[in-house]
Design an enzyme around this catalytic site. Structure first.
Site, PDB file in Angstrom:
ATOM      1  N   THR A 141     -20.991 -32.947 -75.666  1.00 48.06           N
ATOM      2  CA  THR A 141     -21.841 -31.781 -75.464  1.00 48.06           C
ATOM      3  C   THR A 141     -21.220 -30.742 -74.525  1.00 48.06           C
ATOM      4  O   THR A 141     -21.310 -29.542 -74.803  1.00 48.06           O
ATOM      5  CB  THR A 141     -23.235 -32.215 -74.964  1.00 48.06           C
ATOM      6  OG1 THR A 141     -23.787 -33.132 -75.917  1.00 48.06           O
ATOM      7  CG2 THR A 141     -24.170 -31.033 -74.796  1.00 48.06           C
TER       8      THR A 141
ATOM      9  N   LEU B 168     -17.412 -24.113 -75.991  1.00 47.50           N
ATOM     10  CA  LEU B 168     -17.056 -23.329 -77.173  1.00 47.50           C
ATOM     11  C   LEU B 168     -18.093 -22.244 -77.434  1.00 47.50           C
ATOM     12  O   LEU B 168     -17.745 -21.088 -77.719  1.00 47.50           O
ATOM     13  CB  LEU B 168     -16.925 -24.243 -78.398  1.00 47.50           C
ATOM     14  CG  LEU B 168     -16.518 -23.550 -79.700  1.00 47.50           C
ATOM     15  CD1 LEU B 168     -15.128 -22.924 -79.584  1.00 47.50           C
ATOM     16  CD2 LEU B 168     -16.573 -24.538 -80.850  1.00 47.50           C
TER      17      LEU B 168
ATOM     18  N   GLU C  64     -20.070 -20.818 -75.208  1.00 48.43           N
ATOM     19  CA  GLU C  64     -19.913 -19.786 -74.181  1.00 48.43           C
ATOM     20  C   GLU C  64     -18.686 -18.936 -74.437  1.00 48.43           C
ATOM     21  O   GLU C  64     -18.727 -17.711 -74.244  1.00 48.43           O
ATOM     22  CB  GLU C  64     -19.833 -20.417 -72.795  1.00 48.43           C
ATOM     23  CG  GLU C  64     -21.181 -20.804 -72.240  1.00 48.43           C
ATOM     24  CD  GLU C  64     -21.154 -20.909 -70.746  1.00 48.43           C
ATOM     25  OE1 GLU C  64     -21.738 -20.030 -70.097  1.00 48.43           O
ATOM     26  OE2 GLU C  64     -20.549 -21.874 -70.244  1.00 48.43           O
TER      27      GLU C  64
ATOM     28  N   GLY D 209     -22.050 -16.395 -66.875  1.00 53.12           N
ATOM     29  CA  GLY D 209     -23.170 -17.135 -67.427  1.00 53.12           C
ATOM     30  C   GLY D 209     -24.235 -17.388 -66.379  1.00 53.12           C
ATOM     31  O   GLY D 209     -23.919 -17.690 -65.224  1.00 53.12           O
TER      32      GLY D 209
ATOM     33  N   HIS E  45     -27.906 -30.040 -79.022  1.00 55.37           N
ATOM     34  CA  HIS E  45     -26.773 -30.662 -79.715  1.00 55.37           C
ATOM     35  C   HIS E  45     -27.383 -31.574 -80.773  1.00 55.37           C
ATOM     36  O   HIS E  45     -27.979 -32.595 -80.454  1.00 55.37           O
ATOM     37  CB  HIS E  45     -25.922 -31.434 -78.714  1.00 55.37           C
ATOM     38  CG  HIS E  45     -24.601 -31.854 -79.262  1.00 55.37           C
ATOM     39  ND1 HIS E  45     -23.606 -32.349 -78.449  1.00 55.37           N
ATOM     40  CD2 HIS E  45     -24.094 -31.865 -80.515  1.00 55.37           C
ATOM     41  CE1 HIS E  45     -22.536 -32.654 -79.195  1.00 55.37           C
ATOM     42  NE2 HIS E  45     -22.825 -32.375 -80.453  1.00 55.37           N
TER      43      HIS E  45
END
Length: 134
Positions: A40, A46, A48, A67, A74
């Site tokens: 996860t 990926l 982000e 962020g 997931h």
């Protein structure tokens, strides 16, 4: 109510990134579980990265985004050797606050989905403040 801003970031910007899962990307390798499938934390990284790519060419000089909030589900395991694709779409701009919808797929299967929030900041000031101790 969304407020207009003076930067060129507008809803609709998108980016798509692909990654082939390696042993280094597994839950076992990143410490998020004990199974040899895409972890996860790597799915999130990926997703982000896709949000960063969506705005990279439109950022004002000296700016970056950071962020601030993530909501990610997931949904399906992905074994080593398979390729996943992250798609990010900027859905909302409120002054410096940017909200993206993100999906990660393997072929036709949805692997993950969610929302990422980022904030537009002055890169130099942000790094300077981050280096200060309290």
């Amino acid at each position: 109510m969304q407020e207009q801003s003076d930067h060129p970031l507008t809803p609709g910007l998108t980016a798509r990134l692909e990654m082939t899962v390696t042993d280094a990307d597994t839950a076992q390798a990143v410490g998020s579980g004990d199974v040899p499938v895409l972890g996860t934390p790597r799915v999130l990284a990926l997703a982000e990265a896709a949000t960063v790519a969506a705005t990279a060419r439109q950022l004002p000089a000296g700016s970056t985004t950071v962020g601030t909030r993530v909501e990610l589900r997931h949904l399906a395991p992905t074994p080593v050797g398979r390729t996943v694709t992250a798609q990010a779409r900027l859905t909302s701009v409120d002054r410096r606050r940017l909200v993206f919808t993100v999906t990660v797929t393997e072929g036709d299967q949805e692997v993950a989905a969610g929302e990422v929030e980022r904030v537009l900041v002055d890169r130099h000031r942000f790094v300077e403040r981050a280096g200060q101790t309290s």
